[in-house]
Design a protein around this motif. Structure first.
Motif, PDB file in Angstrom:
ATOM      1  N   THR A   8      39.561  44.085  23.803  1.00  0.00           N
ATOM      2  CA  THR A   8      38.620  44.373  22.731  1.00  0.00           C
ATOM      3  C   THR A   8      38.964  43.717  21.329  1.00  0.00           C
ATOM      4  OG1 THR A   8      39.434  46.442  22.265  1.00  0.00           O
ATOM      5  CG2 THR A   8      37.770  46.495  23.776  1.00  0.00           C
ATOM      6  N   ALA A   9      40.235  43.321  21.139  1.00  0.00           N
ATOM      7  CA  ALA A   9      40.755  42.841  19.695  1.00  0.00           C
ATOM      8  C   ALA A   9      41.994  42.061  19.859  1.00  0.00           C
ATOM      9  CB  ALA A   9      40.912  44.026  18.633  1.00  0.00           C
ATOM     10  N   ILE A  10      42.131  41.324  19.010  1.00  0.00           N
ATOM     11  CA  ILE A  10      43.557  40.461  18.732  1.00  0.00           C
ATOM     12  C   ILE A  10      44.057  40.316  17.493  1.00  0.00           C
ATOM     13  CG2 ILE A  10      42.451  38.204  19.079  1.00  0.00           C
ATOM     14  CD1 ILE A  10      44.814  37.378  20.809  1.00  0.00           C
ATOM     15  N   GLY A  11      45.192  40.246  17.366  1.00  0.00           N
ATOM     16  CA  GLY A  11      45.878  39.927  15.887  1.00  0.00           C
ATOM     17  C   GLY A  11      47.117  39.202  16.022  1.00  0.00           C
ATOM     18  N   PRO A 289      48.858  34.415  22.712  1.00  0.00           N
ATOM     19  CA  PRO A 289      47.952  34.963  21.599  1.00  0.00           C
ATOM     20  C   PRO A 289      47.919  34.221  20.468  1.00  0.00           C
ATOM     21  CG  PRO A 289      50.080  36.096  21.910  1.00  0.00           C
ATOM     22  CD  PRO A 289      50.012  35.422  23.142  1.00  0.00           C
ATOM     23  N   LEU A 290      48.955  33.347  20.095  1.00  0.00           N
ATOM     24  CA  LEU A 290      48.818  32.734  19.073  1.00  0.00           C
ATOM     25  C   LEU A 290      47.836  31.696  19.162  1.00  0.00           C
ATOM     26  CD1 LEU A 290      52.275  31.976  17.765  1.00  0.00           C
ATOM     27  CD2 LEU A 290      50.679  33.195  16.582  1.00  0.00           C
ATOM     28  N   ALA A 291      47.788  30.925  20.231  1.00  0.00           N
ATOM     29  CA  ALA A 291      46.551  29.821  20.525  1.00  0.00           C
ATOM     30  C   ALA A 291      45.348  30.502  20.831  1.00  0.00           C
ATOM     31  CB  ALA A 291      46.988  29.246  21.991  1.00  0.00           C
ATOM     32  N   GLY A 295      42.248  29.545  18.504  1.00  0.00           N
ATOM     33  CA  GLY A 295      40.688  29.104  19.040  1.00  0.00           C
ATOM     34  C   GLY A 295      39.463  29.906  18.672  1.00  0.00           C
ATOM     35  N   ILE A 296      39.830  31.286  18.409  1.00  0.00           N
ATOM     36  CA  ILE A 296      38.889  32.056  17.743  1.00  0.00           C
ATOM     37  C   ILE A 296      38.493  31.790  16.250  1.00  0.00           C
ATOM     38  CG2 ILE A 296      38.258  34.435  17.139  1.00  0.00           C
ATOM     39  CD1 ILE A 296      39.968  35.412  19.325  1.00  0.00           C
ATOM     40  N   VAL A 301      36.646  29.747  20.807  1.00  0.00           N
ATOM     41  CA  VAL A 301      36.433  30.587  21.722  1.00  0.00           C
ATOM     42  C   VAL A 301      35.327  31.640  21.402  1.00  0.00           C
ATOM     43  CG1 VAL A 301      37.592  32.511  22.730  1.00  0.00           C
ATOM     44  CG2 VAL A 301      38.881  30.489  22.340  1.00  0.00           C
ATOM     45  N   GLN A 302      34.185  31.740  22.152  1.00  0.00           N
ATOM     46  CA  GLN A 302      33.118  32.577  21.707  1.00  0.00           C
ATOM     47  C   GLN A 302      33.013  33.777  22.824  1.00  0.00           C
ATOM     48  OE1 GLN A 302      30.988  32.068  19.272  1.00  0.00           O
ATOM     49  NE2 GLN A 302      32.370  30.176  18.680  1.00  0.00           N
ATOM     50  N   SER A 303      32.586  34.968  22.174  1.00  0.00           N
ATOM     51  CA  SER A 303      32.141  36.038  23.134  1.00  0.00           C
ATOM     52  C   SER A 303      31.453  35.675  24.466  1.00  0.00           C
ATOM     53  CB  SER A 303      31.446  37.119  22.494  1.00  0.00           C
ATOM     54  OG  SER A 303      31.142  38.190  23.219  1.00  0.00           O
TER      55      SER A 303
END
Length: 332
Positions: A8-11, A289-291, A295-296, A301-303
């Motif tokens: 649901t989320a990334i940081g 996760p960094l990549a 991309g986001i 990167v799209q939903s």
């Protein structure tokens, strides 16, 4: 069993100090041109003397909280993938629990080197789908600069520091995990990539007992460019999808030339591949996760996109994951 989990989320977070390739020209026989040509790396980040893996991980989680306007005080499991923990124990995961004052949670460090973040996501999916947990925090974080042998010109140019965090939550309506593939297809290859701790030998062979990373890059390269394409196809065989249905391939960013060969052998287009080594170097468990976050941020990167994540590294171990990117909120 059908998945009941989704990310649901990334940081993310990287240290402030930028180390360009010119730095290595002053300590070993190399050049910026040689490093870029052989690895695709132009710069990396190094943690400060009193900045450790838990510090990077905490800031990555904070970034995730701020970007997605979420909370983590109800997380019921913390999984941290790292090869460079602050201490043997307490775990980095327990430091995360302490910092965010999460009252009721498990806390485990995973040791799967550069495949660690994907291993962690797969474990989180299994825990949530099995009903043991409902909200799992998965973190890949490293301070490899603290374990790098700066006299070894073939490895010191590669590594950097960074962290990424993802939140995996229970869902019945929109599960994001489609398929997984995990293996250790060359466990006997451990001698090609290691860092000693207690033992001064491996499978009867003496090892360099200095606590720093030792790598036979040629052997690891050969293993990766054979193993990963095979794993990618095995992953897709579990579904009715093909590689043509994958929007973005996000492999462990070890080396740009290695990723080019993997794409060529697997038949996946390089232009649909996300990497993080150019700006951050090889950050082991944090490269994926960094990549993905990059991309986001860049609007790639799209939903709803289908992503293929693949980690590989010391062990020699590897792990693949096919998922739908279905965040519950748009990042700020």
């Amino acid at each position: 069993m059908q998945s009941k989990a989704t990310i649901t989320a990334i940081g993310i977070h990287v240290p402030e100090e930028v180390i360009g390739n010119d730095y290595f020209e002053t300590i070993v026989d190399t050049s910026d041109e040689w490093i870029v040509q052989r690895t695709g790396i132009r710069e990396r980040r190094f943690a400060g003397k009193q900045e450790f893996t838990s510090d990077l991980a905490i800031t990555a989680v904070t970034n995730m909280i701020q970007q997605y306007d979420i909370k983590v005080d109800d997380v019921d499991m913390i999984l941290v993938a790292t090869s460079t923990p602050d201490h043997v124990f307490p775990s980095v995961a327990s430091r995360i629990q302490s910092h965010f004052e999460i009252k009721h949670t498990g806390a485990i460090d995973l040791h799967a080197t550069c495949a660690g973040f994907v291993y962690g996501l797969n474990m989180a999916n299994a825990l949530v789908t099995a009903g043991m947990n409902r909200k799992v925090l998965v973190i890949g974080a490293e301070t490899l600069s603290k374990t790098t042998d700066f006299s070894d010109r073939t490895t010191c140019i590669l590594f950097g520091d960074g962290a990424g965090a993802a939140l995996v939550e229970y869902t019945e309506e929109n599960p994001g995990f489609l398929a997984s593939y995990i293996g250790a297809t060359k466990g006997e290859g451990g001698i090609h990539l290691y860092r000693t701790h207690l033992s001064d030998q491996l499978d009867g062979q003496p090892v360099k007992d200095h606590g720093q990373i030792v790598q036979n890059g040629r052997e690891v390269y050969r293993w990766a460019v054979t193993t990963v394409p095979t794993g990618m196809h095995s992953l897709m065989d579990q579904t009715e999808l093909s590689l043509d249905d994958v929007d973005w391939f996000i492999p462990h960013s070890a080396n740009a030339r290695m990723i080019e060969t993997i794409c060529e052998k697997s038949g996946f287009p390089l232009e649909k591949t996300l990497m993080s080594m150019e700006r951050y170097g090889n950050t082991s468990a944090a490269t994926i996760p960094l990549a993905l976050a990059g991309g986001i941020r860049e609007g790639k990167v799209q939903s709803g996109d289908t992503l293929l994540l693949y980690g590989f590294g010391g062990g020699l171990v590897h792990a693949g994951l096919l998922l739908k990117w279905l965040p519950t909120k748009t990042p700020r």
